[in-house]
Design an enzyme around this catalytic site. Structure first.
Site, PDB file in Angstrom:
ATOM      1  N   ASN A   1      -0.134  10.959   5.421  1.00 27.57           N
ATOM      2  CA  ASN A   1      -1.189  10.512   6.015  1.00 27.57           C
ATOM      3  C   ASN A   1      -2.400  11.543   5.955  1.00 27.57           C
ATOM      4  OD1 ASN A   1      -1.071   7.642   7.120  1.00 27.57           O
ATOM      5  ND2 ASN A   1       0.959   8.593   7.668  1.00 27.57           N
TER       6      ASN A   1
ATOM      7  N   GLU B   1       6.537   5.051   7.298  1.00 25.97           N
ATOM      8  CA  GLU B   1       6.098   6.146   6.278  1.00 25.97           C
ATOM      9  C   GLU B   1       6.721   7.389   6.671  1.00 25.97           C
ATOM     10  OE1 GLU B   1       2.080   6.046   7.129  1.00 25.97           O
ATOM     11  OE2 GLU B   1       1.480   4.456   5.761  1.00 25.97           O
TER      12      GLU B   1
ATOM     13  N   THR C   1       0.780  -1.161  -0.127  1.00 32.21           N
ATOM     14  CA  THR C   1       0.143   0.057   0.099  1.00 32.21           C
ATOM     15  C   THR C   1       0.800   1.036  -0.049  1.00 32.21           C
ATOM     16  OG1 THR C   1      -0.030  -0.191   2.196  1.00 32.21           O
ATOM     17  CG2 THR C   1      -1.833  -1.047   0.980  1.00 32.21           C
TER      18      THR C   1
ATOM     19  N   LYS D   1       4.273  -6.935   3.975  1.00 33.00           N
ATOM     20  CA  LYS D   1       3.774  -5.515   3.543  1.00 33.00           C
ATOM     21  C   LYS D   1       3.673  -4.706   4.785  1.00 33.00           C
ATOM     22  CE  LYS D   1       0.560  -3.220   3.110  1.00 33.00           C
ATOM     23  NZ  LYS D   1      -0.354  -2.490   4.152  1.00 33.00           N
TER      24      LYS D   1
ATOM     25  N   THR E   1      -1.342  -3.004  10.568  1.00 31.40           N
ATOM     26  CA  THR E   1      -1.562  -2.977   9.075  1.00 31.40           C
ATOM     27  C   THR E   1      -0.347  -3.612   8.414  1.00 31.40           C
ATOM     28  OG1 THR E   1      -2.753  -0.912   9.112  1.00 31.40           O
ATOM     29  CG2 THR E   1      -1.842  -1.638   6.882  1.00 31.40           C
TER      30      THR E   1
END
Lengths: 411, 411
Positions: free
Chosen positions: A410, A288, A165, A191, A202
């Site tokens: 985000n 991220e 993602t 992932k 996640t």
């Protein structure tokens, strides 16, 4: 950074595969990755991993009370711990989707079973992406046909990429070991790049092996490996609705793993632990917007649980995560974060080190020069060691810093 | 936003003073704010608030196990709940400074006492700023003389500004009430803009009144007011080493507050609650880098404590805080955050509203159109209401979003 790892994981190899290098599956596994049109930009969004024969299966899942339909379905299917395939979509999480979402997950399983000529209960379904929307079943159905048609032994990389993602790179690890003269392989994909906290948020990870392992033992070694890896990383403190780690052992090598053969058992467990640890570290490194890898070790806590709480308090503190984007040795924020952790702290006993440079001695600034401290906190691989001086409990968590890029991703 | 407040605080005025408007002290209080050279940029960094006569005093402090020397000193001085003055420096927190820091705080108290001709125990000392460095006592000493020399009744604003660190504006509130025909004033100042969490982190607030209040009653009403205000805000989930709320009542009006006079008592408590609430909201609104004010209300939890845990889980979730910088109705992140809270949640019973627009009904997306939802989450004053449907427990926390500017401020 190799050094940091070695310091905290004595005796475990930290060799990481270059993820651009094509790696292979264990015997009897195939896979595929395709674009089914779930993601608006047309990028890869469905993956299939399957075994030619039924495999022993184990799983570890999110502990979030709000969990996705595929997680519920996997749990149900693993009551009988045998599986033929893992089917995954990215782009839509199929979480908070109610009865419709549960029916969609079940349909994914039965359609995949139809393609592979097995029972729906032998299919493990995973989804990752946006929470809320329903799966586009008009795209999923043709996607499953394309996945089955294109599955091959040499498609590990495209499979790993189809699960992504916000990941910036695919995550793959392989280990080859010998069990009684027989070559056995373990291959893992993962992932995840954000929303990572205790209990794996996640994050999807799938590990396959051609060893022969009895299902209850498989579950035992997986649970232990996850505790030492995926459950020790944190990116932003959020836990996801979809976290899943699955392990399939199809026995195609003929080599048996059992506790009564401790040498082989030890080798297998070590390889599995390494795979999980390496995948977990790849996730943190791909955090991220992150550009620093940070290891937080707490020693001398009253208990290991308290050490863990103190380490997580530091690792999840937004003030600390932002400090680690700079080069100022802001150890006061570490003192502050351990002070409000649910762990006993006696400020006058606390020592803090950046790498080998002591920042705090007995709760106050240590003698190290500002120049030494700035150098120590400017390392891209930052090792923070906190001594509480109260007992023998210790714990380590792995995290990354928080940059403006995290916020951009985000928003 | 007025609406949001009214919904959650029925019967309490939400009138806020314009902080640029000069407001005055209660009778018998004076103050000053100066630059002593503690901050490198030469801006205001020391403040003094004092009463002409000894005042009843009450305080509430950080619960962080690592706490600053001035916090320890204030606690000790309040064993005898009378005070003449509050002296404050900004720029250096005097936290994690050991014995040297404790001696510095005590010296600040005794030097101030010398200037005001009172006992050191009657001086309450506060510091805010960087954790770690020692106070520059060579600057503090002359600063105290200058503070005493320049103190006056009309210097509320400069006093408030001298307490600021990353604040972008000073925070001041005044309430005038009548007690039995006598005019009584309450004036409050606060500083704080980040590191704000349960139990008030890096936040200083000082409230003065000319009412006559017995010390134990003063402590009781202050503790209650703080619970409903400063303890209900969160900016970044970090708790500070220096949080302090102090309340001085010097009795100069002659009007007595006591429970046996319920009308006057009620008026005083309301005014105090309003002062604390308004100052707390000013702190959230000045949240580092924030541009959205967010109210998170959880209803229908099994207990009020569980409602509080669920509300804080949402308010402190970095994924939610960053979502609130955008305009996408990412209610899945709210579902996720309540799911991992230490509060019982049954996903199928959850309803979520943005203002009056329902986003989630029974755990899945509600019927509201995307256009309505985007409009609802684009409000600069965002009210999020979560119904758990399990009991009667409810709680509200006030927070702000997380923007790239937060990261820039804290690097």
């Amino acid at each position: 950074m190799k050094k940091a790892f070695n310091e905290v994981r004595v005796g475990v190899s930290t060799h990481m595969k270059n993820t651009n290098q094509q790696i292979g599956w264990p015997k009897g596994f195939r896979s595929s990755g395709i674009s089914a049109g779930i993601k608006a930009d047309g990028s890869l969004d469905m993956a299939l991993i399957y075994s030619d024969v039924s495999a022993a299966a184990a799983g570890v899942f999110t502990t979030n009370q709000v969990c996705a339909a595929p997680v519920k379905l996997c749990r149900a299917h693993l009551v009988e711990p045998q599986a033929r395939a893992i089917v995954v979509n990215s782009g839509v999480a199929n979480a908070c989707t109610g009865v419709v979402g549960m029916e969609a997950a079940m349909l994914m399983a039965s359609q995949t079973a139809g393609e592979l000529a097995c029972l729906p209960e032998e299919i493990l379904v995973c989804s990752t992406g946006k929470i809320g929307p329903q799966l586009p079943m008009d795209k999923i159905g043709p996607g499953l046909v394309a996945l089955a048609d294109s599955a091959a032994v040499d498609q590990v990389d495209v499979t790993a990429r189809a699960m992504m993602t916000t990941d910036t790179r695919s995550k793959q690890v392989v280990r080859d070991i010998e069990l009684g003269g027989v070559s056995v392989r373990l291959t893992g994909l993962a992932k995840g790049a954000g929303m990572i906290e205790p209990n794996m948020a996640t994050m999807l990870a799938f590990i396959t092996t051609d060893a022969v392992v009895e299902p209850s033992l498989l579950q035992e070694v997986l649970t232990s490996a996850v505790d030492q890896s995926f459950n020790r990383i944190t990116v932003d403190g959020d836990q996801s609705t979809n976290d899943t780690v699955l392990l399939l052992a199809n026995g195609a090598s003929g080599a048996v793993v059992e506790k009564t053969e401790p040498v082989g058992y030890g080798a297998f467990v070590s390889a599995l632990n390494e795979i999980c640890f390496d995948l977990a570290m790849m996730i943190v490194r791909d955090g991220e917007g992150a550009d620093r890898f940070v290891t937080v070790t707490v020693e001398g806590a009253q208990t290991a649980d308290e050490a863990d709480l103190a380490a997580r308090s530091v690792a999840n503190s937004l003030l600390n995560k932002t400090a680690w984007a700079g080069t100022y040795p802001d150890w006061g924020r570490i003192m502050d974060a351990i002070g409000y952790a649910a762990a006993q702290v006696d400020e006058e006993r606390v020592n803090i080190f950046y790498g080998t440079t002591q920042a705090v001695e007995g709760g106050v600034q240590a003698a190290s020069s500002m120049e030494e401290m700035v150098k120590a906190v400017s390392e891209m691989e930052l090792l923070i060691r906190i001594e509480l001086g109260l007992g023998t409990g210790s714990a380590t968590v792995y995290t990354c810093n928080c940059t403006e890029a995290y916020v951009q991703i985000n928003v």
